[in-house]
Design an enzyme around this catalytic site. Structure first.
Site, PDB file in Angstrom:
ATOM      1  N   ASP A  51      -0.049  -7.682   1.570  1.00  0.00           N
ATOM      2  CA  ASP A  51       0.458  -6.305   1.547  1.00  0.00           C
ATOM      3  C   ASP A  51       1.996  -6.338   1.504  1.00  0.00           C
ATOM      4  O   ASP A  51       2.681  -6.079   2.499  1.00  0.00           O
ATOM      5  CB  ASP A  51      -0.037  -5.559   2.789  1.00  0.00           C
TER       6      ASP A  51
ATOM      7  N   HIS B 136       0.819  -1.217   0.000  1.00  0.00           N
ATOM      8  CA  HIS B 136       0.000   0.000   0.000  1.00  0.00           C
ATOM      9  C   HIS B 136       0.857   1.273   0.000  1.00  0.00           C
ATOM     10  O   HIS B 136       0.356   2.355  -0.295  1.00  0.00           O
ATOM     11  CB  HIS B 136      -0.953  -0.013   1.213  1.00  0.00           C
TER      12      HIS B 136
ATOM     13  N   SER C 233       4.914   2.629   7.760  1.00  0.00           N
ATOM     14  CA  SER C 233       4.469   1.571   6.853  1.00  0.00           C
ATOM     15  C   SER C 233       5.583   1.149   5.899  1.00  0.00           C
ATOM     16  O   SER C 233       6.312   1.987   5.363  1.00  0.00           O
ATOM     17  CB  SER C 233       3.259   2.055   6.045  1.00  0.00           C
TER      18      SER C 233
END
Length: 691
Positions: free
Chosen positions: A546, A493, A634
């Site tokens: 992911d 993402h 992230s």
């Protein structure tokens, strides 16, 4: 006025008369020496009446070659003073000061302590300096002496280098020898005349001079044996062999056998030498001795036999046919075959055999050497070099590869051997082209610094402590982990929608504003094919799969502050705790300028509060008391073992990638979720190999 001569002076006059008689004899014996006076008197001014104040005298005489000059003082009466500072007589021998005299000395004192030392070397000089000061409290008669030039007896000198006899004559000497010896051209050394030329003799006996008695000193004997072509000499030693040798085996005296061609052999000691087949129609036998010893020497018989040829024709080869004694008669033809791993030294290097014929002189013709196969220097892969500069590359020689940088290691053994076919082969027998070693980055190692703290509100990392952490500083802000010198892993993402753009990543830093950051530009961004992409009708809150791979456009230059992390092993159990790191939000929505890290516990999915979002086996959760990853972290790593506990045997491995979590970071009830890297090892490997 009549002067009375003291008794001491009358005695001196008597001695003077005797010296003059001796002088006359010396003059009769000496040859005429040019203009140099052979004898004479030397005395102070005014002697014997006394010298005046401020009087002086200098005198010097030199002897011809082979002669010396002597001075005999018979009278000394000068003013006494400390260190002869007032009046003095200085005597120089060969230009060196030997005596400074003053006061009174008797004839007995002069003869015992002064006169024996007043003589020059051969061809040397004597000189005298007399000096009186301005006054004398009483009358002093001064000094008187007699000088003479005499022949030097060189034969009394042990260093005259005559090895036997010496004959002295006026002005020189001559060396001569005992019967049976001749004088060497150096005119000092006596040698035995023992040279013999036995050309044409086919058999006989040779012995050291004086045999069976001890051989003489300083011998240099040369015995020549020569016959027609096609024959050779066979030498057999007989009787006692006794040639002087040191305890360490080094020859003092020696017997040398020197054929016209072939090996030269030298013998000494007491062991009887073996039979010598000279393989030559012409042989010189040389016997040398030094200047001392009492050894008995040697005796040998010689005879001739037909010349033959001996195999092999050239080293590292064999003959066909192969005779048991390796000897072949004149005219014999053989095939010469190079041994394994060798080829002929010719234009056509593939040939390994040829025909050769034994010649009348005992030589083979033709003779083409067999040389070892050469595998040559291999072409080296990038980052690889040889451990030894310019190593030998011929048959059975070995080479070893190594990586140019300490931040790389070979993926397999780097030892290769040159085989008989001219190929480099590994220890397993594979050719270099099939088993080429590569240098792969050393993963999971860092510059160890004591650790602690946390990411969310956590502790700053030290430079080189988490060298695999890289940062995308601009929107979207996120992290990634280097897994090689080209590839990095991040969350899908973070790069979703940027696959066709060039993203710049920063590495080797712990400060996001560091101007010395290593800038890495992406060449490819490959998102996992099963990732639920946002904006394509899929659930935007589904973070299954992911994970994404980033390939850089150029090789990353590794160093202490930028190095890859290891991937996990397939069969490893999920660890109980690990370290998370990143440049994300710390608190109150404030983004961290510095790289932070913290320790988290890892839980099973059953222990995590899912918060209503879909959770799959491709994830795990982790966290602790106010310890969490947050926005901006992230794509960054969760690695184990805990920071500060890694080692070469237990490197740091990437267990997870920061993926998603509840809205509030650091919530005690909700933990952060991480992509489980272990589930994607095959996809990572295949993708990297294809791209």
């Amino acid at each position: 006025m009549k002067v009375k001569v003291p008794k001491q002076e009358r005695t001196s006059y008597v001695l003077t008369l005797l010296i003059m008689i001796v002088c006359c004899v010396i003059v009769l014996l000496l040859p005429v020496c040019g203009s140099v006076p052979l004898t004479g008197w030397l005395q102070s001014p005014g002697h014997p009446r006394g010298y005046d104040p401020d009087s002086s005298l200098t005198w010097k005489e030199c002897a011809p070659t082979g002669h010396k000059i002597t001075l005999t003082l018979i009278h000394l009466d000068l003013e006494e003073s400390f260190e002869c500072a007032d009046d003095s007589l200085k005597v120089f021998v060969d230009n060196e000061l030997h005596f400074t005299l003053c006061g009174r000395k008797s004839m007995k004192e002069l003869q015992s302590s002064i006169n024996p030392f007043l003589h020059s070397s051969s061809g040397g000089c004597l000189s005298v300096s007399f000096l009186a000061d301005y006054s004398n409290p009483e009358r002093h008669t001064g000094f008187r002496g007699f000088y003479a030039i005499q022949d030097v007896d060189e034969c009394e000198d042990p260093d005259n280098e005559c090895t036997q006899l010496c004959n002295n004559y006026i002005g020189g000497y001559r060396c001569f020898c005992r019967p049976g010896y001749i004088l060497d051209p150096d005119k000092h050394t006596c040698q035995v005349s023992c040279n013999e030329d036995r050309t044409g003799s086919t058999e006989g006996v040779l012995m050291s001079p004086g045999r069976p008695e001890p051989y003489p000193e300083n011998s240099l004997c040369s015995y020549t044996l020569a016959v027609e072509e096609g024959l050779q000499f066979e030498l057999t030693f007989t009787g006692v062999f006794d040639v002087e040798m040191k305890e360490n085996g080094q020859c003092i005296d020696s017997l040398t056998i020197k054929p016209l061609s072939g090996d030269v052999k030298t013998f000494c000691g007491r062991d009887l030498p073996p039979l010598v087949l000279t393989r030559s129609q012409h042989v010189e036998i040389i016997f040398r001795t030094d200047h001392k010893g009492a050894n008995r020497g040697f005796s040998l018989s010689y005879k001739v036999k037909e010349m033959n040829c001996v195999g092999p024709v050239t080293p590292t080869s064999s003959l066909i046919p192969q005779h048991s004694n390796s000897e072949y008669r004149t005219g014999s033809r053989v095939k010469v075959r190079c041994d394994k791993g060798h080829v002929l030294q010719s234009k056509d290097s593939a040939e390994v055999e040829y025909e050769s014929t034994c010649q009348k002189n005992g030589k083979w013709s033709p003779v083409i050497p067999c040389e070892p196969v050469d595998c040559g220097n291999p072409e080296l892969p990038e980052l690889v070099e040889l451990s030894e500069k310019d190593p030998p590359t011929t048959y059975l020689k070995q080479i070893r590869f190594k990586c140019k940088s300490q931040y790389y290691q070979l993926d397999k053994t780097g030892n290769f051997t040159c085989n008989a076919d001219g190929n480099w082969v590994s220890e397993s027998g594979q050719q270099l082209t099939e088993d080429l070693p590569k240098c792969e980055p050393v993963c999971g190692m860092n510059s160890e610094v004591s650790s602690g703290g946390r990411v969310f509100g956590g502790k700053r990392a030290e430079l080189g402590q988490i060298p695999w952490q890289i940062l995308h500083k601009l929107n979207p802000r996120g992290g990634a982990s280097l897994i090689s010198d080209y590839w990095a892993l991040t969350a899908a993402h973070v790069v979703d929608g940027y696959e066709n753009e060039n993203m710049n990543w920063l590495g080797g830093i712990i400060d996001a504003r560091d101007k010395n950051a290593v800038i890495m530009e992406t060449e490819k961004i490959i998102i996992h094919p099963n990732y639920m992409r946002v904006g394509k009708g899929n659930d935007p809150n589904n973070f299954d799969n992911d994970i994404a791979l980033i390939k850089m456009s150029a090789r990353v230059t590794l160093g202490p502050n930028i190095r890859p992390v290891c991937l996990p092993n397939k069969k490893d159990e999920l660890v109980a705790e690990g370290t998370i790191s990143g440049f994300g939000r710390m608190e109150e929505k404030r983004i961290s300028r510095y790289l932070l890290h913290g320790l988290v516990e890892i839980y099973s999915l059953d222990e995590c509060d899912q918060g209503g979002l879909p959770v799959t086996h491709n994830m795990f959760c982790a966290g602790g008391d106010h310890i969490d990853s947050c926005q901006g972290d992230s794509g960054g790593p969760l690695f184990s073992p805990v920071l500060g506990h890694g080692s070469p045997d237990k490197p740091y491995r990437l267990a997870g990638i920061v993926s998603w979590g509840p809205a509030g970071c650091g919530n005690k009830s909700f933990k952060g979720y991480y992509t489980k890297v272990q589930n994607y090892l095959d996809w990572i490997k295949e993708t990297m190999e294809k791209n």
